[in-house]
Design an enzyme around this catalytic site. Structure first.
Site, PDB file in Angstrom:
ATOM      1  N   GLY B   5      -6.159 -22.911  11.378  1.00  0.00           N
ATOM      2  CA  GLY B   5      -5.774 -24.075  12.165  1.00  0.00           C
ATOM      3  C   GLY B   5      -6.111 -23.899  13.634  1.00  0.00           C
ATOM      4  N   GLY B   7      -5.429 -26.099  16.174  1.00  0.00           N
ATOM      5  CA  GLY B   7      -4.692 -27.024  17.030  1.00  0.00           C
ATOM      6  C   GLY B   7      -4.207 -26.287  18.269  1.00  0.00           C
ATOM      7  N   PHE B   8      -3.198 -26.844  18.926  1.00  0.00           N
ATOM      8  CA  PHE B   8      -2.683 -26.201  20.135  1.00  0.00           C
ATOM      9  C   PHE B   8      -2.232 -24.767  19.874  1.00  0.00           C
ATOM     10  CE2 PHE B   8      -1.992 -30.714  21.424  1.00  0.00           C
ATOM     11  CZ  PHE B   8      -2.729 -30.678  22.582  1.00  0.00           C
ATOM     12  N   VAL B  74      -8.795 -23.992   3.716  1.00  0.00           N
ATOM     13  CA  VAL B  74      -8.090 -22.976   2.958  1.00  0.00           C
ATOM     14  C   VAL B  74      -7.217 -23.677   1.929  1.00  0.00           C
ATOM     15  CG1 VAL B  74      -6.437 -21.084   3.097  1.00  0.00           C
ATOM     16  CG2 VAL B  74      -8.110 -21.421   4.929  1.00  0.00           C
ATOM     17  N   GLU B 165       4.111 -45.626  21.985  1.00  0.00           N
ATOM     18  CA  GLU B 165       2.858 -45.660  22.748  1.00  0.00           C
ATOM     19  C   GLU B 165       1.868 -46.656  22.145  1.00  0.00           C
ATOM     20  OE1 GLU B 165       3.281 -41.136  24.525  1.00  0.00           O
ATOM     21  OE2 GLU B 165       1.906 -41.493  22.866  1.00  0.00           O
ATOM     22  N   ASP B 294       3.715 -26.969  14.475  1.00  0.00           N
ATOM     23  CA  ASP B 294       4.415 -28.008  13.712  1.00  0.00           C
ATOM     24  C   ASP B 294       4.849 -27.541  12.324  1.00  0.00           C
ATOM     25  OD1 ASP B 294       3.971 -29.671  15.807  1.00  0.00           O
ATOM     26  OD2 ASP B 294       2.887 -31.208  14.687  1.00  0.00           O
ATOM     27  N   ALA B 310       3.657 -30.333  21.214  1.00  0.00           N
ATOM     28  CA  ALA B 310       2.535 -29.545  21.715  1.00  0.00           C
ATOM     29  C   ALA B 310       2.992 -28.364  22.592  1.00  0.00           C
ATOM     30  CB  ALA B 310       1.562 -30.445  22.475  1.00  0.00           C
TER      31      ALA B 310
END
Lengths: 423, 423
Positions: B5, B7-8, B74, B165, B294, B310
Site C-alpha cells: 500500500g 497511501g499516506f 496482493v 465537501e 485506515d 491522513a
C-alpha cells in the site's frame, strides 16, 4: 444557423460570427470540450493531463450571446428539408456548417482497433498511456527474458506526423527519461519500431526533411521500417511484411478517413473520402450547406486538394465566418485562398522539422519554432496566459507529471481485482 | 521488508527508511501512483486534473536506492510462513507493513454502487465528474420540465467530511459558477440534497461546528436532511425515509470499511472491521507484522481507537520507520503517541470548519487554514514548489479547468455511438 463539430474549424466559424447579433447559432458536438489535437500525443505519452489540452465549450463561448451549445450526436442530415437529426428529433437551419473532422481508418479491419488503438480522442490517448506504462510495470515483474522483451517492444504503425511524434516520444520517454526508474527491466533494451508503407516517413515533407526526421528517430533508438506493411495486430504480435513481431503494445497512426456523417452527402468525394466542396465551401446543389476542415476536399489551383491540417481548418472557418457576415449584409461571397504557413513535425523533445515554402529547417531551431507555434495556438484556445507557464512546465518535466495508469472501469468493489496482470 | 500500500502511511514508512542502506524494501501497490486523497473531490468536481493530485511512485522514490516498486495486487498473506502472495507467486519478507487503506461500504448492498459511486479512486472521481456534467448537458436539452428537474437533482449520501465537501462543491459549481453557461436549463433551480443518518453532519466535530457547517451548506443552497435513511439507489431515484426522490445523480459517501486484505487477519477487529494493533502497530502473535493507517484500529488511552485520517496514517508511518531503524540497531521499539493536530472540513470555496483541541474556527479564516494545510501537504508529496502555483490557479479557477466529460470506453470506431443520451 447550425454548426456541427467544435474542432478547429467549427470553433473558428463560431468565434468569427460573434458580432452577428441577428444570427442564432447552435454549435453541436458530441463532446463538451474543444480538443487541441496536435498535442494529444503528449497525453498518450504522460507528458500532459487531458485537461491541459482541452477547453470546455461552455467556457470557451461563455461570453458569446448569439450561440447555444448542444451536446448531441447528429446521426442524419436532411439537406433538401434543411434540418439535422439527433436524439430522435429534428432541428431546422438556415445555414449549416459541417466540420466533424476525421477518424482512424483500419481499411475494413475494424477488429484491429482493439489491439492497436488510434490517437484521435482523449479516451484513446489515456488508453495508450495505460498500455505503455502498464507494459513497463509488467516488464519489471517479468522474470522470463523473452516475455520481458515482448513487453518492452512497442510498434507504431504509420510514418506521418502522428506516428513520428509518438514513436519519438516513446523512445525518448522509455529509453531516456524513465530508464533509471526501473531496477529489474533494462529499459535501454526497449525496441520501438515505426512501420511505414511508403518509402519514407513524413511523406508530405520535402525528401531532405524526411531523411532528417528518420535520422532523428534513429538517434533516439527507433527502428524505422519503410516500404513495410503491417497487418493483423493481436494481443501478442503484429505481422510486418509477413513476419510476425512479438509485442504487447501497438499504436495505429496509419490512416484517417472523414467522420461518419460524410456518408450523408451523395456528392463527389476525393480518394480519401472527403467531400469535394465549391470555392466558397458550399456543397454542390446546396448553397447554404458548407463543409470545412478535415471533412472537406478543397480544390487548389494546381488540381490538388488542401491537406487535412489544423491551419487549413482554422483559416477556412475564419473565411466562412466572414463570408456569412457579408451575406447577411447582402454582399457576395469571396472565394477562399489558403495562406500556406508551412508544415512541421517534432521528433522527441529537442528536434523537429519545419517546411515553409522554399525554407527547410531541422533540429533545434525547428523545434523552437514548433514550440512557439504550439504555445501560441494553445494559449489562444485556452484563452489564458497562465496556461503557457503550466504547459511549459509540463513540457519540460515530460514523462514525470501524468504517469497514471488509470483503469477502464470505475467499479472496484468487494473483491473485484484490478486487471494489472494483462491488458 | 515488504510494504503493501502506497497511501499516506506506506509512503511515510518507505521515506522514513530511506537512510537504511542495509534494508531491502519492496513497496507493493496495485496502482503506479500515490494519490492525495483529501483533494479527490475536486477532481470529481472538475476543479483539478487527476494528474494534479497524483504522483507516480517511481518518481516519488526515484532517488531511493533501497526500495523497489512492485505494481501488483496482493491477494493472500501467509503470516506464519512470512510471505505474501501476488500474481500466482510468493514473496518472502522479514518485516511486513500492511497499509491498504479503506474503501466504500454499501452495507451488503454492493449492487447499489452502479447507481451511486463512492469517491475513493481516480476512476470513481472521473465517473462522478462525467455523471454530474452530463446531467447538466442533458438538462439543457430536455424540454420536459419534470425530467429536467430530475436531471438537476443531485443526492449525496453521507454527512461526513467527504459528503459535506462534495455537496458544497456541487451546489457552488452548479448554482453559482456555471449558472451563466446554460441558456435553457435554469441552474438556480438545481437541488442538492445531502442525506445523513445521524442527527448532524460532521459527527466527529464539536456540535457547534456541525451547526456552522450545516448553515454554510444551506447558504449554498444544499438541502440537509439529517436523521434520514437513504436506500435503494437506482437509475432514476433513491429512497429517503421510505419516500422516493427522483434523481439521475447519486454520490455515495456514507461509510467506509477497511480494504479487502483485512480478511486475511484472524485477530480481533473493531466495530468498523479495522485490525486492533499493539502499541507498536504489530499484530497480536506476529511481532514483525505491522498494520497502520485506515486499516488499523490503534487503541488510545481513553479506550477508544484513533480515527481513519491522513495525519494519523502519516504519523504512524513515520513512527514505524523510526522503530524499525532502532530495531536494526538493536534498540527497543517505542510506543506510538498520536499528536492531534485537529480536524477540518471545507464547505464550498470560502468557508471551512477547523477544530484543534479546545479551539474551534469557522468561516473565512478556517478556510485559509484549510488551504494552507492542504497546499503544504500536497507540495510535500508532489515535491515541487511549482505545484503550488498550478494548484492555486486551478483552485481559484474552480469549475473552469477540468470540465471534461470523458467516456467509459476508448473505442469509438465506425458508426459506434457515444452514449450521451443517458448514463
Amino acid at each position: 444557423m447550425v454548426i456541427i463539430g467544435a474542432g478547429f474549424a467549427g470553433v473558428a466559424v463560431a468565434q468569427g460570427l460573434r458580432a452577428q447579433n441577428n444570427l442564432q447559432i447552435t454549435l453541436v458536438d458530441r463532446r463538451n470540450y474543444h480538443l487541441f489535437q496536435p498535442l494529444l500525443y503528449q497525453v498518450a505519452m504522460a507528458g500532459l493531463n487531458p485537461g491541459d489540452i482541452s477547453t470546455p465549450l461552455r467556457r470557451l463561448f461563455s461570453g458569446q450571446r448569439n450561440l447555444a451549445i448542444l451536446m448531441a450526436e447528429v446521426d442524419r442530415l436532411d439537406l433538401p428539408g434543411r434540418r439535422i437529426h439527433y436524439d430522435n428529433q429534428w432541428l431546422s437551419y438556415d445555414f449549416l456548417v459541417v466540420c466533424c473532422g476525421s477518424k482512424h481508418h483500419y481499411f475494413g479491419n475494424e477488429e484491429w482497433e482493439e489491439f492497436s488503438p488510434g490517437l484521435k480522442t482523449i479516451e484513446q490517448a489515456t488508453e495508450i498511456r495505460r498500455r505503455v506504462l502498464l507494459a513497463l510495470e509488467l516488464a519489471e515483474k517479468e522474470s522470463d527474458l523473452q516475455r520481458r522483451q515482448e513487453l518492452l517492444t512497442f510498434v507504431v504503425v504509420g510514418g506521418g506526423p502522428t506516428g513520428v511524434e509518438v514513436a519519438g516520444a516513446i523512445a525518448e520517454m522509455v529509453r531516456h527519461t524513465l530508464v533509471g526508474d526501473y531496477k529489474l527491466a533494462d529499459l535501454r533494451s526497449t525496441r520501438v519500431v515505426l512501420v511505414e508503407g511508403g518509402d519514407r516517413v513524413l511523406a508530405a515533407f520535402p525528401t531532405s526533411l524526411s531523411a532528417k526526421a528518420e535520422q532523428f528517430l534513429r538517434d533516439l533508438g527507433v527502428e524505422v521500417k519503410v516500404n513495410s506493411r503491417a497487418a493483423n495486430p493481436n494481443s501478442f504480435s503484429i505481422t510486418i511484411n509477413d513476419e510476425p513481431l512479438r509485442t504487447k503494445t501497438i499504436i495505429w497512426a496509419a490512416g484517417v478517413r472523414p467522420s461518419r456523417l460524410t456518408d450523408e452527402f451523395s456528392c463527389p468525394k476525393d480518394r480519401s473520402g472527403r467531400i469535394i466542396v465549391n470555392s466558397d465551401f458550399s456543397v454542390p446543389g446546396f448553397e447554404s450547406v458548407f463543409v470545412i476542415g478535415d471533412q472537406a476536399a478543397f480544390p487548389t489551383n494546381d488540381g490538388q486538394f488542401l491537406p487535412a491540417l489544423a491551419p487549413v481548418a482554422i483559416q477556412q472557418g475564419r473565411h466562412l465566418a466572414r463570408n456569412i457576415s457579408m451575406e447577411l449584409k447582402g454582399l457576395p461571397r469571396k472565394p477562399f485562398n489558403y495562406f500556406d504557413k508551412g508544415i512541421m513535425a517534432t521528433v522527441g523533445r529537442t528536434r523537429a522539422v519545419v517546411s515553409v515554402g522554399p525554407v527547410q529547417l531541422s533540429g533545434w531551431i525547428a523545434w523552437l519554432i514548433w514550440v512557439f507555434v504550439h504555445i501560441m495556438y494553445l494559449v489562444q484556445v485556452k484563452n489564458r496566459v497562465f496556461v503557457f507557464l503550466q504547459w511549459a512546465w509540463a513540457y519540460f518535466s515530460f514523462g514525470q507529471g501524468a504517469r497514471l495508469i488509470v483503469h477502464k472501469t470505475w467499479k472496484f468493489y468487494s473483491g473485484e481485482k484490478i486487471p494489472i496482470q494483462g491488458k
